[in-house]
Design a protein around this motif. Structure first.
Motif, PDB file in Angstrom:
ATOM      1  N   UNK A 102      29.604   6.079 -52.316  1.00  0.00           N
ATOM      2  CA  UNK A 102      30.883   5.987 -53.011  1.00  0.00           C
ATOM      3  C   UNK A 102      31.982   5.482 -52.095  1.00  0.00           C
ATOM      4  N   UNK A 103      33.140   5.235 -52.681  1.00  0.00           N
ATOM      5  CA  UNK A 103      34.274   4.754 -51.894  1.00  0.00           C
ATOM      6  C   UNK A 103      34.805   5.893 -51.029  1.00  0.00           C
ATOM      7  N   UNK A 104      35.252   5.534 -49.826  1.00  0.00           N
ATOM      8  CA  UNK A 104      35.893   6.514 -48.960  1.00  0.00           C
ATOM      9  C   UNK A 104      34.959   7.410 -48.170  1.00  0.00           C
ATOM     10  N   UNK A 105      33.667   7.039 -48.033  1.00  0.00           N
ATOM     11  CA  UNK A 105      32.763   7.864 -47.220  1.00  0.00           C
ATOM     12  C   UNK A 105      32.585   7.291 -45.815  1.00  0.00           C
ATOM     13  N   UNK A 106      33.313   6.218 -45.497  1.00  0.00           N
ATOM     14  CA  UNK A 106      33.285   5.668 -44.139  1.00  0.00           C
ATOM     15  C   UNK A 106      32.273   4.559 -43.923  1.00  0.00           C
ATOM     16  N   UNK A 107      31.862   3.872 -44.991  1.00  0.00           N
ATOM     17  CA  UNK A 107      30.857   2.816 -44.832  1.00  0.00           C
ATOM     18  C   UNK A 107      31.393   1.660 -43.988  1.00  0.00           C
ATOM     19  N   UNK A 108      32.628   1.236 -44.240  1.00  0.00           N
ATOM     20  CA  UNK A 108      33.187   0.130 -43.457  1.00  0.00           C
ATOM     21  C   UNK A 108      33.368   0.543 -41.998  1.00  0.00           C
TER      22      UNK A 108
END
Length: 366
Positions: A108-114
């Motif tokens: 999901x968005x905001x889990x630190x993937x980038x």
């Protein structure tokens, strides 16, 4: 608005004329697109050691472990022979299975993937010129600027290609990217990508993905998927985003803040339709804060997708956003938030909310 704003300005504020995004028509030469394929400013200093896994989400710790192992061997010269696990670590091993040659961070968005993708780029033992980092949109724009064959030639000598926000929005992108990545893998380039969608489900809900199943399956074959669970770190334990300000507050702050831009939100949305998304980064060159008046719901999906790209570029560059009108969580209608692009819209809301929180300090200085 002009008379009340003029009456409320300080002498210092009156000397500062805000910039306008709507007045800009940036030109981005192809060599700049290539040179900018590095982690953006927000992620310039991140490393695996600065990623803080949620103790309640073991998949986050596991992702760091796998990615640190993935960097092993990435500094070696490309070898197009058969390879070992991920395609690295065992040169010329004829009996080894030809497994995926990349990692794919799904979550999901905001889990630190980038954060993790940029950390992988920084940890890869190769000169910056031998590794590339860009969003999916930037990669397809590079092909448009250079041409397909020149893009293959430019990237084939790289050790690593990192693709952030991997999404397939139309069949043309599917065929293009499938062919491009296949040629890069054959040339020995390692791949790493992030997305909110599993590789086998790319394009789902956006177009007739079943008609392009071969290409989509070909794409997924290049990657080992790593699921990263968790909640949006941008809002974990933080106060709610500030409510929208008044038009007067936004205008006054824009005049008092060096390097700030000031635009009406509806006018900015119209302008984005006249600027190619590959130029949205250049659109914000030198802008220290974006001030918007009259924020209202986005009228259609094409406009919404352009706004998502702008939100990503502002977030990458850590540009605070001060706005009047509706709060950012009301930008996209219910139908949009239930459709095939919903994860993109939720990501944009999350990032714009974080930037709105950053903008509070601008108002507090007044």
């Amino acid at each position: 608005m002009s008379s009340s704003t003029a009456a409320g300005r300080s002498p210092i504020a009156a000397e500062a004329a805000p910039l306008s995004l709507c007045a800009r028509q940036p030109h981005v030469p192809a060599d700049r697109l290539v040179a900018e394929m590095v982690p953006p400013p927000r992620f310039d200093s991140v490393r695996f050691g600065t990623y803080i896994p949620d103790p309640n989400q073991p998949s986050q710790t596991e992702a760091v472990r796998v990615l640190e192992g993935f960097t092993t061997g990435l500094g070696a010269a490309p070898d197009t022979g058969r390879r070992g696990f991920f395609g690295f670590g065992r040169a010329r091993a004829p009996k080894a299975p030809a497994g995926p040659r990349g990692v794919y961070l799904d979550g999901g968005y905001g889990v630190g993937k980038t954060h993790l993708l940029a950390s992988l780029w920084h940890a890869t033992p190769a000169e910056p010129a031998l590794k590339a980092f860009g969003t999916f949109v930037e990669l397809t724009n590079l092909v448009g600027a250079l041409g397909f064959q020149q893009t293959v030639q430019t990237l084939s000598g790289h050790r690593l290609l990192c693709i952030d926000e991997f999404e397939l929005d139309d069949p043309g992108d599917t065929v293009l990217v499938s062919t491009l990545l296949g040629k890069l893998v054959d040339a020995g380039v390692a791949l790493a990508a992030t997305s909110n969608t599993l590789p086998g489900k790319l394009g789902e809900g956006r177009f007739a993905a079943a008609d392009f199943l071969r290409e989509i399956q070909g794409l997924s074959a290049h990657f080992r998927a790593l699921r990263i669970d968790g909640e949006d770190y941008r809002h974990r334990g933080l106060p709610e985003a500030p409510p929208p300000y008044s038009d007067e507050q936004v205008t006054r702050t824009a005049h008092a803040t060096e390097g700030a831009s000031l635009d009406g939100f509806p006018q900015l949305l119209d302008h984005l339709a006249r600027v190619h998304p590959s130029r949205y980064g250049a659109l914000t060159d030198g802008v220290k804060a974006v001030c918007l008046t009259d924020v209202r719901p986005v009228p259609d999906q094409s406009t919404a997708l352009r706004l998502v790209v702008l939100a990503d570029r502002l977030y990458d560059r850590e540009v605070p956003v001060l706005a009047s009108g509706l709060p950012f969580d009301q930008l996209f209608g219910e139908e949009m938030l239930k459709g095939g692009y919903r994860k993109k819209y939720f990501r944009a809301i999350s990032r714009l909310t974080a930037l709105a929180r950053d903008a509070q300090r601008l108002v507090e200085r007044q």
